[in-house]
Design an enzyme around this catalytic site. Structure first.
Site, PDB file in Angstrom:
ATOM      1  N   GLU A  25       0.816  -1.206   0.000  1.00 11.67           N
ATOM      2  CA  GLU A  25       0.000   0.000   0.000  1.00 11.67           C
ATOM      3  C   GLU A  25       0.849   1.256   0.000  1.00 11.67           C
ATOM      4  O   GLU A  25       1.832   1.351   0.713  1.00 11.67           O
ATOM      5  CB  GLU A  25      -0.883   0.057   1.253  1.00 11.67           C
ATOM      6  CG  GLU A  25      -2.144  -0.749   1.169  1.00 11.67           C
ATOM      7  CD  GLU A  25      -2.962  -0.550   2.451  1.00 11.67           C
ATOM      8  OE1 GLU A  25      -3.234   0.613   2.795  1.00 11.67           O
ATOM      9  OE2 GLU A  25      -3.301  -1.545   3.084  1.00 11.67           O
ATOM     10  N   HIS A  70      -4.401   6.891  -0.175  1.00 13.49           N
ATOM     11  CA  HIS A  70      -3.750   5.582  -0.068  1.00 13.49           C
ATOM     12  C   HIS A  70      -4.256   4.663  -1.151  1.00 13.49           C
ATOM     13  O   HIS A  70      -5.280   4.918  -1.772  1.00 13.49           O
ATOM     14  CB  HIS A  70      -3.902   4.978   1.323  1.00 13.49           C
ATOM     15  CG  HIS A  70      -5.278   4.452   1.650  1.00 13.49           C
ATOM     16  ND1 HIS A  70      -6.322   5.257   1.985  1.00 13.49           N
ATOM     17  CD2 HIS A  70      -5.749   3.184   1.692  1.00 13.49           C
ATOM     18  CE1 HIS A  70      -7.388   4.516   2.243  1.00 13.49           C
ATOM     19  NE2 HIS A  70      -7.077   3.245   2.061  1.00 13.49           N
ATOM     20  N   HIS A  72      -5.179   0.698  -2.561  1.00 10.59           N
ATOM     21  CA  HIS A  72      -5.635  -0.643  -2.193  1.00 10.59           C
ATOM     22  C   HIS A  72      -4.976  -1.629  -3.150  1.00 10.59           C
ATOM     23  O   HIS A  72      -4.778  -1.311  -4.319  1.00 10.59           O
ATOM     24  CB  HIS A  72      -7.153  -0.741  -2.312  1.00 10.59           C
ATOM     25  CG  HIS A  72      -7.886  -0.133  -1.140  1.00 10.59           C
ATOM     26  ND1 HIS A  72      -9.259  -0.061  -1.085  1.00 10.59           N
ATOM     27  CD2 HIS A  72      -7.421   0.400   0.014  1.00 10.59           C
ATOM     28  CE1 HIS A  72      -9.606   0.500   0.079  1.00 10.59           C
ATOM     29  NE2 HIS A  72      -8.519   0.800   0.751  1.00 10.59           N
ATOM     30  N   ASP A  83     -10.017   2.961   7.447  1.00 16.88           N
ATOM     31  CA  ASP A  83      -9.987   4.131   6.560  1.00 16.88           C
ATOM     32  C   ASP A  83     -10.932   5.213   7.086  1.00 16.88           C
ATOM     33  O   ASP A  83     -10.572   6.388   7.167  1.00 16.88           O
ATOM     34  CB  ASP A  83     -10.429   3.758   5.140  1.00 16.88           C
ATOM     35  CG  ASP A  83      -9.423   2.861   4.441  1.00 16.88           C
ATOM     36  OD1 ASP A  83      -8.283   2.737   4.916  1.00 16.88           O
ATOM     37  OD2 ASP A  83      -9.801   2.279   3.405  1.00 16.88           O
TER      38      ASP A  83
HETATM   39 ZN    ZN Z   1      -8.120   1.541   2.565  1.00 13.63          ZN
END
Ligand code: ZN
Length: 131
Positions: A25, A70, A72, A83
């Site tokens: 990530e 961010h 995935h 999140d």
């Molecule tokens: Zn996430």
């Protein structure tokens, strides 16, 4: 500060970074300049860890930003419980990028996790110098 959108270069950088780091990530904080999201503060320490990137971001002290970004590892771009906790804590613009990390594979959410429109803007900054 009213946010007008995100700079195209910044978005491209986010997509590139997400792609090159996958399946790890990518995470960072978004900063604005004159109402345009134009900077990403990348989370320090990208070595593999038991804790995922968003949780490490959430644990950063004195978190203050326009929002967060961010990636995935898959194509699902829905925010997770972790999140949503992060979203509620800092800023109102939260981008999640998913596979295949192209121009369409990102979504912006507000602090409650609701999808919001974030215009992509072509901007030139004053401190930009052409050689
Ligand atoms: Zn996430």
């Amino acid at each position: 500060m009213q946010i007008k959108g995100i700079a195209r270069d910044t978005l491209n950088f986010i997509l590139e970074a997400s792609k090159s780091m996958a399946p790890v990530e990518f995470a960072g904080l978004l900063q604005e300049k004159d109402g345009i999201i134009s900077e990403v503060l990348i989370l320090p320490g990208t070595e593999s860890s038991d804790t995922n990137a968003i949780l490490r971001l959430y644990m950063m002290p004195n978190i203050k930003a326009t929002g967060s970004v961010h990636s995935h590892p898959g194509s699902n771009r829905s925010p997770s419980q972790a999140d949503l906790q992060l979203f509620s804590r800092t800023g109102n613009y939260h981008i999640i990028v998913g596979r295949p990390y192209n121009k369409q594979s990102w979504t912006c959410y507000d602090k409650k996790g609701k999808t919001i429109e974030l215009p992509v803007l072509d901007v030139e900054f004053e401190d930009y110098e052409e050689f």
